[in-house]
Design a protein around this motif. Structure first.
Motif, PDB file in Angstrom:
ATOM      1  N   ARG A   4     -37.240  41.247  30.169  1.00  0.00           N
ATOM      2  CA  ARG A   4     -36.533  40.074  30.306  1.00  0.00           C
ATOM      3  C   ARG A   4     -37.710  38.855  30.839  1.00  0.00           C
ATOM      4  O   ARG A   4     -37.672  37.907  30.708  1.00  0.00           O
ATOM      5  CB  ARG A   4     -35.404  40.110  31.039  1.00  0.00           C
ATOM      6  N   LYS A   5     -38.601  39.595  31.671  1.00  0.00           N
ATOM      7  CA  LYS A   5     -39.365  38.709  32.321  1.00  0.00           C
ATOM      8  C   LYS A   5     -40.663  38.328  31.394  1.00  0.00           C
ATOM      9  O   LYS A   5     -40.978  37.239  31.374  1.00  0.00           O
ATOM     10  CB  LYS A   5     -40.259  39.349  33.237  1.00  0.00           C
ATOM     11  N   VAL A   6     -40.979  39.191  30.702  1.00  0.00           N
ATOM     12  CA  VAL A   6     -42.221  39.038  29.979  1.00  0.00           C
ATOM     13  C   VAL A   6     -41.942  38.787  28.245  1.00  0.00           C
ATOM     14  O   VAL A   6     -42.487  37.666  27.740  1.00  0.00           O
ATOM     15  CB  VAL A   6     -43.036  40.448  29.498  1.00  0.00           C
ATOM     16  N   CYS A   7     -40.780  39.099  27.817  1.00  0.00           N
ATOM     17  CA  CYS A   7     -40.094  38.322  26.655  1.00  0.00           C
ATOM     18  C   CYS A   7     -38.634  37.795  26.514  1.00  0.00           C
ATOM     19  O   CYS A   7     -37.818  38.691  26.112  1.00  0.00           O
ATOM     20  CB  CYS A   7     -40.248  39.601  25.482  1.00  0.00           C
ATOM     21  N   PRO A   8     -38.372  37.038  27.395  1.00  0.00           N
ATOM     22  CA  PRO A   8     -37.053  36.369  27.475  1.00  0.00           C
ATOM     23  C   PRO A   8     -36.246  36.067  26.307  1.00  0.00           C
ATOM     24  O   PRO A   8     -35.294  36.174  26.438  1.00  0.00           O
ATOM     25  CB  PRO A   8     -37.141  35.077  28.461  1.00  0.00           C
ATOM     26  N   ASP A   9     -37.002  35.789  25.236  1.00  0.00           N
ATOM     27  CA  ASP A   9     -36.031  35.252  24.017  1.00  0.00           C
ATOM     28  C   ASP A   9     -36.221  36.450  23.065  1.00  0.00           C
ATOM     29  O   ASP A   9     -35.739  36.217  21.812  1.00  0.00           O
ATOM     30  CB  ASP A   9     -36.863  34.150  23.601  1.00  0.00           C
ATOM     31  N   VAL A  10     -36.700  37.569  23.075  1.00  0.00           N
ATOM     32  CA  VAL A  10     -36.599  38.731  22.180  1.00  0.00           C
ATOM     33  C   VAL A  10     -35.224  39.501  22.444  1.00  0.00           C
ATOM     34  O   VAL A  10     -34.920  40.111  23.695  1.00  0.00           O
ATOM     35  CB  VAL A  10     -37.690  39.732  22.437  1.00  0.00           C
ATOM     36  N   PRO A  11     -34.693  39.761  21.396  1.00  0.00           N
ATOM     37  CA  PRO A  11     -33.441  40.511  21.188  1.00  0.00           C
ATOM     38  C   PRO A  11     -33.765  42.033  21.740  1.00  0.00           C
ATOM     39  O   PRO A  11     -34.802  42.482  21.358  1.00  0.00           O
ATOM     40  CB  PRO A  11     -32.901  40.414  19.893  1.00  0.00           C
ATOM     41  N   VAL A  12     -32.799  42.448  22.805  1.00  0.00           N
ATOM     42  CA  VAL A  12     -33.069  43.774  23.105  1.00  0.00           C
ATOM     43  C   VAL A  12     -32.000  44.660  22.666  1.00  0.00           C
ATOM     44  O   VAL A  12     -30.657  44.104  22.774  1.00  0.00           O
ATOM     45  CB  VAL A  12     -33.091  43.949  24.625  1.00  0.00           C
ATOM     46  N   GLN A  13     -32.067  45.964  22.261  1.00  0.00           N
ATOM     47  CA  GLN A  13     -30.740  46.681  21.841  1.00  0.00           C
ATOM     48  C   GLN A  13     -31.333  48.059  22.802  1.00  0.00           C
ATOM     49  O   GLN A  13     -32.348  48.428  22.974  1.00  0.00           O
ATOM     50  CB  GLN A  13     -30.735  46.767  20.491  1.00  0.00           C
ATOM     51  N   ARG A  14     -29.860  48.747  22.815  1.00  0.00           N
ATOM     52  CA  ARG A  14     -30.115  50.261  23.288  1.00  0.00           C
ATOM     53  C   ARG A  14     -30.355  51.129  22.303  1.00  0.00           C
ATOM     54  O   ARG A  14     -29.586  51.117  21.031  1.00  0.00           O
ATOM     55  CB  ARG A  14     -28.863  50.608  24.230  1.00  0.00           C
ATOM     56  N   CYS A  15     -30.905  52.128  22.468  1.00  0.00           N
ATOM     57  CA  CYS A  15     -31.273  53.064  21.550  1.00  0.00           C
ATOM     58  C   CYS A  15     -29.971  53.892  21.377  1.00  0.00           C
ATOM     59  O   CYS A  15     -29.347  54.474  22.189  1.00  0.00           O
ATOM     60  CB  CYS A  15     -32.261  54.195  22.027  1.00  0.00           C
ATOM     61  N   LEU A  16     -29.700  54.253  19.917  1.00  0.00           N
ATOM     62  CA  LEU A  16     -28.247  55.055  19.543  1.00  0.00           C
ATOM     63  C   LEU A  16     -28.373  56.377  20.039  1.00  0.00           C
ATOM     64  O   LEU A  16     -27.407  56.865  20.518  1.00  0.00           O
ATOM     65  CB  LEU A  16     -28.303  54.927  18.064  1.00  0.00           C
ATOM     66  N   VAL A  17     -29.389  56.943  20.228  1.00  0.00           N
ATOM     67  CA  VAL A  17     -29.451  58.326  20.800  1.00  0.00           C
ATOM     68  C   VAL A  17     -29.157  58.319  22.372  1.00  0.00           C
ATOM     69  O   VAL A  17     -28.165  59.186  22.802  1.00  0.00           O
ATOM     70  CB  VAL A  17     -30.776  59.138  20.721  1.00  0.00           C
ATOM     71  N   HIS A  18     -29.609  57.086  22.937  1.00  0.00           N
ATOM     72  CA  HIS A  18     -29.054  57.406  24.457  1.00  0.00           C
ATOM     73  C   HIS A  18     -27.687  56.668  24.826  1.00  0.00           C
ATOM     74  O   HIS A  18     -27.186  57.287  25.494  1.00  0.00           O
ATOM     75  CB  HIS A  18     -29.985  56.071  24.925  1.00  0.00           C
ATOM     76  N   ILE A  19     -27.211  55.821  23.527  1.00  0.00           N
ATOM     77  CA  ILE A  19     -25.874  55.424  23.845  1.00  0.00           C
ATOM     78  C   ILE A  19     -24.852  56.859  23.379  1.00  0.00           C
ATOM     79  O   ILE A  19     -23.919  57.026  24.186  1.00  0.00           O
ATOM     80  CB  ILE A  19     -25.458  54.249  22.590  1.00  0.00           C
ATOM     81  N   LYS A  20     -25.376  57.712  22.424  1.00  0.00           N
ATOM     82  CA  LYS A  20     -24.474  58.939  22.359  1.00  0.00           C
ATOM     83  C   LYS A  20     -24.365  59.796  23.340  1.00  0.00           C
ATOM     84  O   LYS A  20     -23.390  60.362  23.746  1.00  0.00           O
ATOM     85  CB  LYS A  20     -24.903  59.713  20.782  1.00  0.00           C
ATOM     86  N   ARG A  21     -25.711  59.816  24.157  1.00  0.00           N
ATOM     87  CA  ARG A  21     -25.625  61.035  25.159  1.00  0.00           C
ATOM     88  C   ARG A  21     -24.934  60.342  26.327  1.00  0.00           C
ATOM     89  O   ARG A  21     -23.819  61.114  26.862  1.00  0.00           O
ATOM     90  CB  ARG A  21     -27.161  60.885  25.525  1.00  0.00           C
TER      91      ARG A  21
END
Length: 125
Positions: A22-39
C-alpha cells in the motif's frame, strides 16, 4: 534500470507485505492467493461446522474458486456482506474469561474488506 507497470498483486494476506504494498503501490489492486484463502477457511470453519451459520459460510467460501469476472466477485462480496448482516450476533458472541475480561468465542473475520473492490469496502468494514 528496468521499469514495469504493475497491474495487480497477489499475496498471502500477511499484514507487513500488505502495508508495504500500500505504501509503494497505493493504486495497484491487491488480492489474496486462493490457496491461502482455502487454508484459512479450513482452520476457521472446521472447528464450528455444526452451526448452520458456519455451514452457510463454508458454502459461501467454497464459491470463491469459481469467481471469474469482476461482476461475479462483486456478487460474492455482496453475498458475504449479507451473510455477515444475518449472522453478526453469532459471530460477535463473547465469553467472560476467568480474569473477568471478554473475548470473542469465534475467530472474527477481521479483514473482510481487505480485498474488496473499492466501492464495496465501506460495506465490509
Amino acid at each position: 534500470m528496468l521499469s514495469a507497470e504493475i497491474a495487480s498483486i497477489t499475496c498471502d494476506g500477511h499484514k507487513a507485505p500488505l502495508k508495504a504494498i500500500r505504501k509503494v503501490c497505493p493504486d495497484v489492486p491487491v488480492q489474496r492467493c486462493l490457496v491461502h484463502i482455502k487454508r484459512q477457511r479450513q482452520i476457521w470453519l472446521t472447528q464450528y461446522l455444526k452451526a448452520p451459520v458456519t455451514q452457510e459460510l463454508l458454502y459461501l467460501s467454497k464459491r470463491i474458486t469459481y469467481l471469474k469476472t469482476y461482476e461475479q466477485s462483486n456478487d460474492w462480496l455482496a453475498d458475504l456482506y449479507h451473510w455477515y448482516e444475518r449472522s453478526k450476533t453469532y459471530v460477535n458472541e463473547k465469553a467472560v474469561q476467568h480474569t473477568g475480561a471478554f473475548s470473542f468465542i469465534y475467530k472474527k473475520p477481521t479483514s473482510l474488506s481487505l480485498y474488496a473492490p473499492e466501492h464495496l469496502k465501506d460495506y465490509l468494514r
